[in-house]
Design a protein around this motif. Structure first.
Motif, PDB file in Angstrom:
ATOM      1  N   ILE A  22       0.862  -1.237   0.099  1.00 28.18           N
ATOM      2  CA  ILE A  22       0.028  -0.041   0.020  1.00 28.18           C
ATOM      3  C   ILE A  22       0.833   1.152   0.071  1.00 28.18           C
ATOM      4  CG2 ILE A  22      -0.128  -0.117   2.387  1.00 28.18           C
ATOM      5  CD1 ILE A  22      -3.035   1.431   2.404  1.00 28.18           C
ATOM      6  N   ASP A  73      -6.392  -1.955   5.852  1.00 34.63           N
ATOM      7  CA  ASP A  73      -4.864  -1.510   5.133  1.00 34.63           C
ATOM      8  C   ASP A  73      -4.744  -0.019   5.049  1.00 34.63           C
ATOM      9  OD1 ASP A  73      -6.780  -1.538   3.273  1.00 34.63           O
ATOM     10  OD2 ASP A  73      -5.735  -1.632   1.271  1.00 34.63           O
ATOM     11  N   HIS A  74      -5.830   0.649   5.572  1.00 32.68           N
ATOM     12  CA  HIS A  74      -5.806   2.128   5.592  1.00 32.68           C
ATOM     13  C   HIS A  74      -5.837   2.793   6.834  1.00 32.68           C
ATOM     14  CE1 HIS A  74      -6.187   2.797   1.207  1.00 32.68           C
ATOM     15  NE2 HIS A  74      -6.835   1.417   1.103  1.00 32.68           N
ATOM     16  N   ASP A 193      -8.022   4.529  -2.708  1.00 33.49           N
ATOM     17  CA  ASP A 193      -8.606   3.674  -3.646  1.00 33.49           C
ATOM     18  C   ASP A 193      -9.470   3.871  -4.438  1.00 33.49           C
ATOM     19  OD1 ASP A 193      -7.149   1.955  -2.147  1.00 33.49           O
ATOM     20  OD2 ASP A 193      -8.521   0.754  -0.931  1.00 33.49           O
ATOM     21  N   ALA A 237      -3.631   4.495  -3.939  1.00 27.97           N
ATOM     22  CA  ALA A 237      -3.047   3.907  -2.566  1.00 27.97           C
ATOM     23  C   ALA A 237      -2.429   2.380  -3.089  1.00 27.97           C
ATOM     24  CB  ALA A 237      -4.497   3.274  -1.671  1.00 27.97           C
ATOM     25  N   HIS A 238      -2.888   1.954  -4.246  1.00 29.74           N
ATOM     26  CA  HIS A 238      -2.100   0.627  -4.760  1.00 29.74           C
ATOM     27  C   HIS A 238      -1.695   1.093  -6.264  1.00 29.74           C
ATOM     28  CE1 HIS A 238      -3.792  -1.210  -1.216  1.00 29.74           C
ATOM     29  NE2 HIS A 238      -4.777  -0.546  -1.645  1.00 29.74           N
TER      30      HIS A 238
END
Length: 333
Positions: A22, A73-74, A193, A237-238
């Motif tokens: 991430i 993940d955030h 995202d 983010a990715h």
């Protein structure tokens, strides 16, 4: 890595197959750093954070934590970092509330209404058994305690960070009130995202809101990015940062339109359950991700119902089936 003066890119590992990492963003201020997103709860990531703070932050603390949305993940390390630095958490109300709610949900057994939801969309006995085996309340295992208090941000807010104004753009669909940040002076968009360079963010329907239309909300959200510069540098983010926001948005729109058309074409031949639509949407092996896959299929079907292209009914087994047609037209017959 520095993306603009005072804006650092930090890549953290993720134990999620297919994502692997991430992107987090650190924005330098006079007395510290604003952090955008935190990484998932993990002792490994906590050690990495200790190293980052010691070696890369110029002796300054993290003074504000801003999370784009509630996914682990955030927000996973927000509580730990908040305690470590006494830094306030900034989020939209919908994201903070949803995260707090799920973190407090620690029922070990899958509730009956959740099982009923998945039975209605076509889960067989084996899939229900696998659902029960995974247990419930797993969100709390992936996050440190989410702070009981936060600073609310909303659509259109302008936040002063690092001597620059960052405008909040709230997207929907992937999560309830996903916050993106646009800086006109630096020509940067932290997209989280909401807009990703290589994959489409997950858009799914789940038992908590069984009649939701997240894909409708997601596609509608794209209008909020229409006035941004074509050459804005997008910090997702990715994946890697990229230029070409409007091209990417058009690609995401076409991606979903193609999938929607494929479902309609199949339903013109015969009715389908949610499970029966999965081969139309996924070419890869999804047996270990059936709740995610079914949630995404249901999001597409609900969008088609909203458009009036598909109708829903229950078959003799009590499972939802979807057919091509218009509900009003059928009612008039």
């Amino acid at each position: 890595m520095q993306m603009r003066p005072g804006v650092l890119w930090l890549r953290m590992p993720l134990p999620i197959p297919g994502l692997d990492f991430i992107n987090l963003w650190l924005i330098e201020e006079a007395g510290g750093w604003t952090l955008v997103d935190t990484g998932v709860k993990s002792s490994k990531l906590q050690k990495i954070w200790d190293e980052v703070v010691a070696r890369h932050l110029k002796g300054k603390p993290i003074t504000r934590i801003l999370c784009t949305h509630f996914h682990p993940d955030h927000i996973g390390l927000a509580g730990w970092l908040q305690q470590k630095f006494d830094a306030p958490l900034w989020m939209t109300l919908g994201e903070w509330t949803f995260g707090r709610m799920l973190a407090l949900e620690e029922t070990p057994d899958v509730p009956d209404e959740v099982i009923s939801f998945y039975q209605r969309i076509g889960f067989n006995e084996d899939l229900i058994a696998a659902l029960k085996a995974r247990g419930y309340g797993n969100f709390s295992k992936a996050v440190t305690p989410i702070p009981r208090h936060f600073h609310r941000i909303s659509e259109g807010d302008v936040i002063r960070i690092g001597g620059h104004d960052w405008r909040v753009i709230v997207g929907n669909g992937h999560s309830p009130e996903h916050a993106c940040l646009f800086n006109a002076e630096l020509n940067l968009l932290i997209s989280g995202d909401q807009v990703l360079p290589r994959i489409s963010p997950h858009i799914g329907v789940y038992p908590g809101e069984p009649e939701a239309r997240p894909l409708t909300q997601y596609l509608d959200s794209f209008a909020k990015f229409a006035d941004l510069p074509a050459d804005v540098l997008v910090l997702p983010a990715h994946g890697d940062p990229f230029i070409g926001l409007h091209v990417r948005v058009a690609m995401l729109q076409r991606h979903h339109e193609t999938r929607l058309d494929a479902i309609v074409a199949a339903l013109q031949q015969r009715p389908h359950t949610v499970i029966e639509t999965l081969p139309l949407l996924f070419r890869r092996d999804i047996k270990d991700h059936m709740t995610l896959a079914a949630g995404e299929a249901l999001a597409h079907l609900h969008h088609l119902m909203h458009q009036g292209r598909v109708v829903r009914h229950r078959n003799a087994a009590g499972v939802f089936e979807f057919s091509h047609g218009n509900a009003e037209a059928q009612a008039a017959q």
